[in-house]
Scaffold this motif. Structure first.
Motif, mmCIF file in Angstrom:
data_model
loop_
_atom_site.group_PDB
_atom_site.id
_atom_site.type_symbol
_atom_site.label_atom_id
_atom_site.label_comp_id
_atom_site.label_asym_id
_atom_site.label_seq_id
_atom_site.Cartn_x
_atom_site.Cartn_y
_atom_site.Cartn_z
ATOM 1 N N SER A 83 -2.787 66.348 85.677
ATOM 2 C CA SER A 83 -1.742 65.973 84.730
ATOM 3 C C SER A 83 -1.639 67.028 83.630
ATOM 4 O O SER A 83 -2.509 67.896 83.481
ATOM 5 C CB SER A 83 -2.051 64.606 84.121
ATOM 6 O OG SER A 83 -3.225 64.686 83.325
ATOM 7 N N PHE A 84 -0.564 66.920 82.843
ATOM 8 C CA PHE A 84 -0.388 67.867 81.752
ATOM 9 C C PHE A 84 -1.431 67.671 80.660
ATOM 10 O O PHE A 84 -1.808 68.636 79.975
ATOM 11 C CB PHE A 84 1.025 67.738 81.175
ATOM 12 C CG PHE A 84 2.062 68.506 81.939
ATOM 13 C CD1 PHE A 84 2.270 69.849 81.687
ATOM 14 C CD2 PHE A 84 2.807 67.889 82.924
ATOM 15 C CE1 PHE A 84 3.224 70.567 82.395
ATOM 16 C CE2 PHE A 84 3.758 68.589 83.644
ATOM 17 C CZ PHE A 84 3.967 69.938 83.380
ATOM 18 N N VAL A 85 -1.909 66.460 80.506
ATOM 19 C CA VAL A 85 -2.974 66.220 79.522
ATOM 20 C C VAL A 85 -4.259 66.933 79.956
ATOM 21 O O VAL A 85 -4.938 67.588 79.146
ATOM 22 C CB VAL A 85 -3.202 64.709 79.347
ATOM 23 C CG1 VAL A 85 -4.403 64.454 78.432
ATOM 24 C CG2 VAL A 85 -1.960 64.033 78.785
ATOM 25 N N GLU A 86 -4.603 66.812 81.230
ATOM 26 C CA GLU A 86 -5.794 67.497 81.741
ATOM 27 C C GLU A 86 -5.616 69.012 81.687
ATOM 28 O O GLU A 86 -6.556 69.751 81.339
ATOM 29 C CB GLU A 86 -6.074 67.054 83.173
ATOM 30 C CG GLU A 86 -6.456 65.584 83.292
ATOM 31 C CD GLU A 86 -6.509 65.114 84.726
ATOM 32 O OE1 GLU A 86 -7.279 64.191 85.021
ATOM 33 O OE2 GLU A 86 -5.777 65.679 85.567
ATOM 34 N N ALA A 87 -4.412 69.490 82.018
ATOM 35 C CA ALA A 87 -4.159 70.933 81.960
ATOM 36 C C ALA A 87 -4.281 71.450 80.539
ATOM 37 O O ALA A 87 -4.822 72.542 80.310
ATOM 38 C CB ALA A 87 -2.775 71.242 82.522
ATOM 39 N N ALA A 88 -3.799 70.673 79.565
ATOM 40 C CA ALA A 88 -3.913 71.089 78.164
ATOM 41 C C ALA A 88 -5.377 71.202 77.748
ATOM 42 O O ALA A 88 -5.771 72.121 77.011
ATOM 43 C CB ALA A 88 -3.175 70.104 77.268
ATOM 44 N N GLY A 89 -6.218 70.268 78.241
ATOM 45 C CA GLY A 89 -7.644 70.349 77.933
ATOM 46 C C GLY A 89 -8.294 71.583 78.534
ATOM 47 O O GLY A 89 -9.125 72.243 77.895
ATOM 48 N N ASP A 141 7.368 65.717 84.696
ATOM 49 C CA ASP A 141 6.657 64.459 84.890
ATOM 50 C C ASP A 141 5.266 64.634 84.281
ATOM 51 O O ASP A 141 4.473 65.453 84.762
ATOM 52 C CB ASP A 141 6.553 64.143 86.378
ATOM 53 C CG ASP A 141 5.919 62.787 86.638
ATOM 54 O OD1 ASP A 141 5.410 62.162 85.679
ATOM 55 O OD2 ASP A 141 5.922 62.346 87.804
ATOM 56 N N PRO A 142 4.929 63.922 83.219
ATOM 57 C CA PRO A 142 3.634 64.134 82.564
ATOM 58 C C PRO A 142 2.435 63.911 83.471
ATOM 59 O O PRO A 142 1.335 64.402 83.184
ATOM 60 C CB PRO A 142 3.649 63.111 81.406
ATOM 61 C CG PRO A 142 5.097 62.825 81.165
ATOM 62 C CD PRO A 142 5.734 62.913 82.520
ATOM 63 N N ILE A 183 8.268 81.723 83.974
ATOM 64 C CA ILE A 183 8.721 80.645 83.095
ATOM 65 C C ILE A 183 7.478 79.952 82.549
ATOM 66 O O ILE A 183 6.728 79.315 83.298
ATOM 67 C CB ILE A 183 9.610 79.653 83.856
ATOM 68 C CG1 ILE A 183 10.824 80.375 84.452
ATOM 69 C CG2 ILE A 183 10.068 78.528 82.945
ATOM 70 C CD1 ILE A 183 11.595 79.552 85.460
ATOM 71 N N THR A 184 7.237 80.084 81.256
ATOM 72 C CA THR A 184 6.037 79.543 80.638
ATOM 73 C C THR A 184 6.366 78.211 79.978
ATOM 74 O O THR A 184 7.283 78.124 79.157
ATOM 75 C CB THR A 184 5.478 80.512 79.590
ATOM 76 O OG1 THR A 184 5.234 81.788 80.216
ATOM 77 C CG2 THR A 184 4.168 80.005 79.014
ATOM 78 N N PHE A 185 5.596 77.189 80.351
ATOM 79 C CA PHE A 185 5.817 75.847 79.811
ATOM 80 C C PHE A 185 4.457 75.202 79.583
ATOM 81 O O PHE A 185 3.654 75.068 80.509
ATOM 82 C CB PHE A 185 6.651 75.014 80.796
ATOM 83 C CG PHE A 185 6.927 73.613 80.340
ATOM 84 C CD1 PHE A 185 7.783 73.365 79.277
ATOM 85 C CD2 PHE A 185 6.326 72.542 80.967
ATOM 86 C CE1 PHE A 185 8.031 72.074 78.854
ATOM 87 C CE2 PHE A 185 6.573 71.243 80.555
ATOM 88 C CZ PHE A 185 7.430 71.011 79.488
ATOM 89 N N LYS A 186 4.199 74.848 78.328
ATOM 90 C CA LYS A 186 2.928 74.227 77.926
ATOM 91 C C LYS A 186 1.721 75.062 78.351
ATOM 92 O O LYS A 186 0.695 74.550 78.804
ATOM 93 C CB LYS A 186 2.809 72.809 78.493
ATOM 94 C CG LYS A 186 3.775 71.811 77.861
ATOM 95 C CD LYS A 186 3.552 70.414 78.393
ATOM 96 C CE LYS A 186 4.445 69.403 77.666
ATOM 97 N NZ LYS A 186 4.121 69.287 76.223
ATOM 98 N N GLY A 187 1.842 76.376 78.263
ATOM 99 C CA GLY A 187 0.751 77.276 78.606
ATOM 100 C C GLY A 187 0.614 77.567 80.077
ATOM 101 O O GLY A 187 -0.262 78.347 80.468
ATOM 102 N N LEU A 188 1.454 76.989 80.934
ATOM 103 C CA LEU A 188 1.418 77.207 82.375
ATOM 104 C C LEU A 188 2.620 78.046 82.779
ATOM 105 O O LEU A 188 3.678 77.994 82.143
ATOM 106 C CB LEU A 188 1.430 75.873 83.128
ATOM 107 C CG LEU A 188 0.408 74.834 82.643
ATOM 108 C CD1 LEU A 188 0.539 73.554 83.447
ATOM 109 C CD2 LEU A 188 -1.006 75.387 82.718
#
Length: 242
Positions: A123-129, A89-90, A55-60
């Motif tokens: 967090s998802f912000v750090e993961a996106a970076g 949870d962001p 299950i892929t969500f926001k690149g994870l």
């Protein structure tokens, strides 16, 4: 009645008024709600994809026991959904919540698969970076590889060309007819050797090929010290007179 309700809602005490209105005009029975379900339903949600990878969500990439039990991650699965709703949870990437029927009544707990455990605890912000930086690094590496491919190809072509030149120089300058004649002669020689080795010889031929036995002239009874001179004629005549 509706206008009266609107007027009451405009007051600062409208939550209490709304509660009382529901008690008076509805069933009057309160319904309990699961605390975790209520908390998850208050989380933001977006769309994710499902494939045999997970299950892929926001690149994870995530996985869950319910999806595994239903065979969502099998290589060939015709009834596998392509997109699902994910509540998250962001502040934490470790766990997300999948809504299997796109309602607020059920949810599946999804955790990181082995592909994405490196993003645990952020967090998802750090993961996106991190994902963005990794994609940039991959793009840079691929660009450098594309730049180096022509040079590597030229080097390989040069090695092949030099090898062909050395091979051509080491070969004797024979014409095609001479090489063909040599091949035929070698084949004929090999066939002759094979016939001689595998042929069956007759008994007479075997006897002829074997060296003859040497038989000595004197008998075994003849003493080695016997004289080979002619006999004495006087002794021979005396024996005759007797």
């Amino acid at each position: 009645m509706i206008s009266r309700l609107i007027c009451r809602l405009s007051c600062p005490q409208w939550p209490g008024e709304l509660w009382n209105w529901g008690i008076q005009n509805r069933t009057g029975q309160l319904r309990s709600c699961d605390e975790d379900l209520a908390r998850i339903n208050l989380l933001p949600y977006e769309s994710g994809t499902v494939s045999q990878v997970g299950i892929t969500f926001k690149g994870l990439v995530y996985t869950c026991q319910e999806a595994l039990a239903q065979g969502w991650f099998d290589r060939i699965r015709p009834n596998r959904p392509s997109r699902v709703e994910i509540a998250f949870d962001p502040r934490r990437t470790d766990t997300v919540y999948l809504r299997p029927d796109s309602t607020f009544e059920n949810y599946w707990v999804c955790e990181f698969s082995d592909r994405s455990r490196r993003y645990k605890g952020i967090s998802f912000v750090e993961a996106a970076g991190v994902v963005k930086e990794m994609n940039r690094t991959k793009a840079t590496a691929k660009q450098e590889e594309d730049y180096q491919k022509p040079d590597a190809l030229s080097a390989v072509e040069e090695i092949v060309s030099n090898a062909k030149k050395r091979q051509k120089a080491s070969k004797p300058s024979l014409t095609d007819s001479e090489r063909l004649r040599g091949i035929r002669q070698n084949r004929a020689t090999e066939k002759e050797v094979e016939r001689n080795r595998s042929g069956i010889k007759s008994k007479n031929q075997s006897k002829r090929d074997r060296p003859a036995d040497v038989v000595p002239f004197r008998s075994n009874k003849t003493q080695s010290n016997d004289s080979l001179d002619y006999p004495d004629m006087d002794a021979f005549l005396e024996d005759d007179d007797d």
